[in-house]
Design a protein around this motif. Structure first.
Motif, PDB file in Angstrom:
ATOM      1  N   ILE A  29     -38.666  12.782  -8.921  1.00  0.00           N
ATOM      2  CA  ILE A  29     -38.751  11.539  -9.543  1.00  0.00           C
ATOM      3  C   ILE A  29     -39.341  10.243  -9.055  1.00  0.00           C
ATOM      4  O   ILE A  29     -39.133   9.822  -7.497  1.00  0.00           O
ATOM      5  N   THR A  30     -40.003   9.570  -9.744  1.00  0.00           N
ATOM      6  CA  THR A  30     -40.925   8.720  -9.080  1.00  0.00           C
ATOM      7  C   THR A  30     -40.909   7.916 -10.024  1.00  0.00           C
ATOM      8  O   THR A  30     -40.498   7.642 -11.383  1.00  0.00           O
ATOM      9  N   SER A  31     -41.088   6.467  -9.621  1.00  0.00           N
ATOM     10  CA  SER A  31     -40.905   4.790 -10.441  1.00  0.00           C
ATOM     11  C   SER A  31     -42.121   4.038  -9.403  1.00  0.00           C
ATOM     12  O   SER A  31     -42.286   4.410  -8.933  1.00  0.00           O
ATOM     13  N   VAL A  85     -35.299  14.285  -4.977  1.00  0.00           N
ATOM     14  CA  VAL A  85     -36.044  12.943  -4.744  1.00  0.00           C
ATOM     15  C   VAL A  85     -36.747  12.625  -4.586  1.00  0.00           C
ATOM     16  O   VAL A  85     -37.177  12.779  -5.661  1.00  0.00           O
ATOM     17  N   ALA A  86     -36.500  11.274  -4.865  1.00  0.00           N
ATOM     18  CA  ALA A  86     -36.773  10.092  -5.355  1.00  0.00           C
ATOM     19  C   ALA A  86     -37.317   9.071  -4.503  1.00  0.00           C
ATOM     20  O   ALA A  86     -37.179   9.080  -3.580  1.00  0.00           O
ATOM     21  N   ALA A  87     -38.791   8.556  -4.920  1.00  0.00           N
ATOM     22  CA  ALA A  87     -39.449   7.648  -4.947  1.00  0.00           C
ATOM     23  C   ALA A  87     -39.870   6.589  -5.493  1.00  0.00           C
ATOM     24  O   ALA A  87     -41.006   6.844  -6.803  1.00  0.00           O
ATOM     25  N   ILE A  88     -40.357   5.399  -5.048  1.00  0.00           N
ATOM     26  CA  ILE A  88     -40.393   4.077  -5.658  1.00  0.00           C
ATOM     27  C   ILE A  88     -41.807   3.670  -5.881  1.00  0.00           C
ATOM     28  O   ILE A  88     -41.290   3.184  -3.559  1.00  0.00           O
ATOM     29  N   CYS A  89     -43.092   3.220  -6.380  1.00  0.00           N
ATOM     30  CA  CYS A  89     -43.979   2.080  -5.227  1.00  0.00           C
ATOM     31  C   CYS A  89     -44.312   2.766  -4.444  1.00  0.00           C
ATOM     32  O   CYS A  89     -45.442   3.579  -4.474  1.00  0.00           O
ATOM     33  N   HIS A  90     -44.692   2.352  -3.675  1.00  0.00           N
ATOM     34  CA  HIS A  90     -45.855   3.216  -2.352  1.00  0.00           C
ATOM     35  C   HIS A  90     -44.683   4.496  -2.116  1.00  0.00           C
ATOM     36  O   HIS A  90     -45.862   4.726  -1.000  1.00  0.00           O
TER      37      HIS A  90
END
Length: 182
Positions: free
Chosen positions: A161-163, A111-116
């Motif tokens: 995974i986050t960015s 599960v990958a999330a970026i920004c908000h």
């Protein structure tokens, strides 16, 4: 080059709705497809496309491949959650979206999330005790939900995974590619 197709046979779902940050959906999608993955855009409702957001105004649209109500976690190897303020704020209030994120996490899938995008992770109960990053304004929300926030371009904690932001997209996409190629 054969290495560029290391994700052949892998399927990635992108969950988004109107108001997604345009580059945070289109660029990871392009990079994952270049690596050989099949990328499917999932959205709530009965819509044929969703509108992106860029620089404080509406940007281009992206075709929707599958309705959220018809999405099946077993069809995918990973889930990507783009940011934008509007998109995750809408998704995190929709039970079906929250349930989809939970199902990916419970299945042990990436599960990958970026920004908000991590806003939706909070509502899905996926940040307690986890290392994450995000757009800086989400730091307190994530910490209040039990996450350990770090200011780095990519943070990987197990299957999560986050960015932080659009500038981090190359590293974000690379982290997803590496997780799926492992």
């Amino acid at each position: 080059m054969a290495a560029s197709k290391k994700l052949n046979g892998r399927a990635v779902a992108v969950l988004a709705t109107d108001g997604f940050e345009y580059s945070e959906l289109t660029e990871p999608k392009r990079l994952l497809e270049e690596a050989g993955a099949e990328v499917t855009v999932i959205a709530p409702g009965d819509v044929k496309e969703i509108k992106g957001w860029k620089g404080g105004d509406w940007a281009g649209s992206v075709p929707v491949d599958v309705r959220l109500s018809e999405a099946d976690v077993s069809d995918y190897d990973a889930l990507v959650l783009p940011g934008g303020v509007i998109n995750p704020d809408k998704l995190r209030t929709q039970p079906a979206a929250v349930e989809l994120v939970q199902a990916f996490a419970e299945a042990g899938k990436t599960v990958a999330a970026i920004c908000h995008g991590p806003w939706t992770l909070i509502n899905a109960g996926q940040v307690q005790g986890r290392k994450v990053t995000s757009w800086p304004s989400l730091r307190q929300d994530l910490e209040n939900a039990g996450a350990r926030w770090e200011d780095r371009e990519v943070v990987r904690d197990g299957n999560l995974i986050t960015s932080r932001k659009p500038d981090d997209i190359p590293a974000f996409a690379q982290a997803v590619i590496e997780a799926l190629a492992a």
